[in-house]
Design an enzyme around this catalytic site. Sequence first.
Site, short mmCIF file in Angstrom:
data_model
loop_
_atom_site.label_atom_id
_atom_site.label_comp_id
_atom_site.label_asym_id
_atom_site.label_seq_id
_atom_site.Cartn_x
_atom_site.Cartn_y
_atom_site.Cartn_z
N ARG A 1 1.18 -1.25 -0.61
CA ARG A 1 -0.15 -0.07 0.29
C ARG A 1 0.76 1.03 0.30
O ARG A 1 2.14 1.07 0.49
CB ARG A 1 -0.89 -0.06 0.92
CG ARG A 1 -1.51 -1.22 1.12
CD ARG A 1 -2.72 -1.23 2.37
NE ARG A 1 -2.35 -1.84 3.35
CZ ARG A 1 -1.85 -1.76 4.73
NH1 ARG A 1 -3.54 -1.70 5.94
NH2 ARG A 1 -1.90 -2.89 5.19
N LYS B 1 1.65 1.49 7.17
CA LYS B 1 2.11 1.34 8.29
C LYS B 1 2.85 2.20 9.50
O LYS B 1 4.04 2.57 9.21
CB LYS B 1 2.73 -0.32 8.20
CG LYS B 1 1.93 -1.17 7.45
CD LYS B 1 1.05 -1.65 8.26
CE LYS B 1 0.94 -2.70 9.68
NZ LYS B 1 -0.15 -2.86 9.78
N ASP C 1 -3.25 -6.97 15.17
CA ASP C 1 -2.46 -6.47 14.91
C ASP C 1 -2.17 -5.69 16.57
O ASP C 1 -1.18 -5.29 17.08
CB ASP C 1 -2.97 -5.37 14.51
CG ASP C 1 -4.53 -5.02 14.21
OD1 ASP C 1 -4.46 -5.70 14.89
OD2 ASP C 1 -4.63 -4.29 13.35
N HIS D 1 -0.77 1.45 16.20
CA HIS D 1 -1.50 -0.47 16.69
C HIS D 1 -0.39 0.51 18.23
O HIS D 1 0.33 -1.16 18.32
CB HIS D 1 -1.28 -1.61 15.67
CG HIS D 1 -2.43 -1.26 14.81
ND1 HIS D 1 -3.22 -1.19 15.34
CD2 HIS D 1 -2.23 -1.01 13.19
CE1 HIS D 1 -4.27 -0.98 14.19
NE2 HIS D 1 -3.27 -0.82 13.21
N TYR E 1 -0.93 4.14 10.75
CA TYR E 1 -1.69 3.10 11.70
C TYR E 1 -0.25 3.29 12.64
O TYR E 1 0.60 2.77 12.10
CB TYR E 1 -2.06 1.77 11.27
CG TYR E 1 -3.04 1.46 10.58
CD1 TYR E 1 -4.82 2.22 10.69
CD2 TYR E 1 -3.23 1.42 8.95
CE1 TYR E 1 -5.11 1.65 9.66
CE2 TYR E 1 -4.21 1.33 8.14
CZ TYR E 1 -5.69 1.49 8.70
OH TYR E 1 -6.92 2.06 7.66
N GLU F 1 -6.50 4.11 13.51
CA GLU F 1 -7.49 3.51 13.86
C GLU F 1 -8.34 4.02 15.22
O GLU F 1 -9.04 3.08 15.62
CB GLU F 1 -6.16 1.96 14.41
CG GLU F 1 -5.51 2.45 15.80
CD GLU F 1 -4.09 2.71 15.60
OE1 GLU F 1 -3.64 2.85 14.49
OE2 GLU F 1 -2.98 1.96 16.31
#
Length: 362
Positions: free
Chosen positions: A15, A75, A270, A96, A94, A118
Site C-alpha cells: 500500500r 504502517k 495487530d 497500533h 496506523y 485506528e
Amino acid sequence: MTIGVPKEIKIGETRVSLTPSLCRRCVSLGAKVLVQKSAGLTAGFTDTEYAAAGATLVGAAKKIWAAADLILKVKEPLPAEYGQLRDGQTLFTYLHLAAGPDLTKVLLQKKILGISYETVEGADGSFPLLKPMSQIAGRLSIQIGAYFLQSQHGGSGVLLGGIPGTMPGHVVVVGAGNSGAHAVQMAAGMGARVTVLDLDTRKLEALDTEYRGRVVTLMSNPANIEAEVADADLLIGAVLIPAAKAPIVVSAKTVARMRPGSVIVDIAIDQGGCIETIRPTSHEKPVYERHGVIHYAVPNMPALVGRTSTLGLTQATEPYVAMLVKKGVERALAEHQGLARGVNTENGKITYGAVAKALGYA
Ligand SMILES: NC(=O)c1ccc[n+]([C@@H]2O[C@H](COP(=O)([O-])OP(=O)(O)OC[C@H]3O[C@@H](n4cnc5c(N)ncnc54)[C@H](O)[C@@H]3O)[C@@H](O)[C@H]2O)c1
C-alpha cells in the site's frame, strides 16, 4: 506544510498512503508533497502520475523524513525508521501502539505528535479509518482460510462450500464488527456453515436479520466458544477493544481440540491477537502449526490487495489529510474532536487512555 510519503518497508507491504489524486488535492491546498520514488508502484501508481499531480519525487527515504512536517504513512514506523523520525514531527499512520512498546518509547523520546488512523473517531463513535482495512481483512480471511484448508497446503482437505451430499465446512467467526461481518458475508457466500459470536447483541441481531437463519449467531462466552471452536474447520479471530491489547477469547486448550489440518486466521493480531496460541507471522512466512492446527496471523493482510486497499484507505483518510493541510495541524486538532481522538502521543506523553493502560504507563 511539507508532506512526506516514504515507501513502506514492512515485509510484503504494497500500500501507499497517498494516491496521485489525493496528492493533487494537497498541492491545490498549498502543501508541498515529497513522494519517495516508486512508493506507489505496488499499488499501481507510477512516479510520472505523482509528478503530474504536483509531487516532488525523492530518491532516499531519509531526505523525506528530514524535510517533512507531516509524515503520511500506512504502517507504523519499523526499527530501521526509528532513527529517521525528527523531534516534534507529526506522524499520521496506523500505529497500533498497544502492541508496540518499543515504538512507543521512540515516539515519546522524540516528542512525536502521533496521530493513529485506528483511533480517529466518527461522530457516531465509529472508527472510519480502521473500517475499510477491516472490511478487506475480513473478506480476505475466508479466501486465505480456504487456501490453507487445501490438502496440498497442509490443510484438512475441507472444501468450505462442500458439494451436495457432503457436509460444508464450518466457519466460526469471533467478533461481529467490521472485519467479522465481512468474513461472515464471504463465508456464507461460499456456502459454508457459519457461526458468529459477539458480546454485542445489536451486532448479532443485525446479522440474524440480514441472513435470516443462514448464519448462526451466538453470545460470546467461554462455553459457546469452546463448543463451536472445537467443531470449526476455519476459525476467524476478529475482536477489538478499541486501542487496547486484544483479549484472549480462545484458549490453547480449545485450539488443541480442533481437528488436525483446521485453520485459524487471527485478524486481531495487530492488537496482539485473540487466540492464545497465536504469534505474528509475515507475508514471507504466513503460517505455522500448533496442536496440528494451521495458524495465520499477518498484521498487514490488506497488503495482499495493494490496489484496492490503497484506494479504500485513502478515500477514508482524504478528508482528514485535507483538513490538516487546510487548517494546519494545531487548528485541525482543536476544531475536529474526531481527529483529535486519533492523537496517541504528544509532547512525550501518551494521550490515549487505553494505550497508556495497555503499556503500563497509566
Ligand atoms: N491483520 C490485519 O491485517 C488487519 C486489518 C484490519 C484490521 N485488523 C484488526 O482487526 C481487529 C478487528 O477490527 P474491526 O474493525 O473488525 O473491529 P470492530 O470494532 O468493528 O469489531 C470488533 C468486535 O469485537 C467484539 N468483541 C469485543 N470483545 C469480544 C469478545 N470477548 N468476544 C466476542 N466479540 C468481542 C466487539 O463487540 C465488536 O463487535 C482489530 O484489531 C483491527 O485492528 C487487522
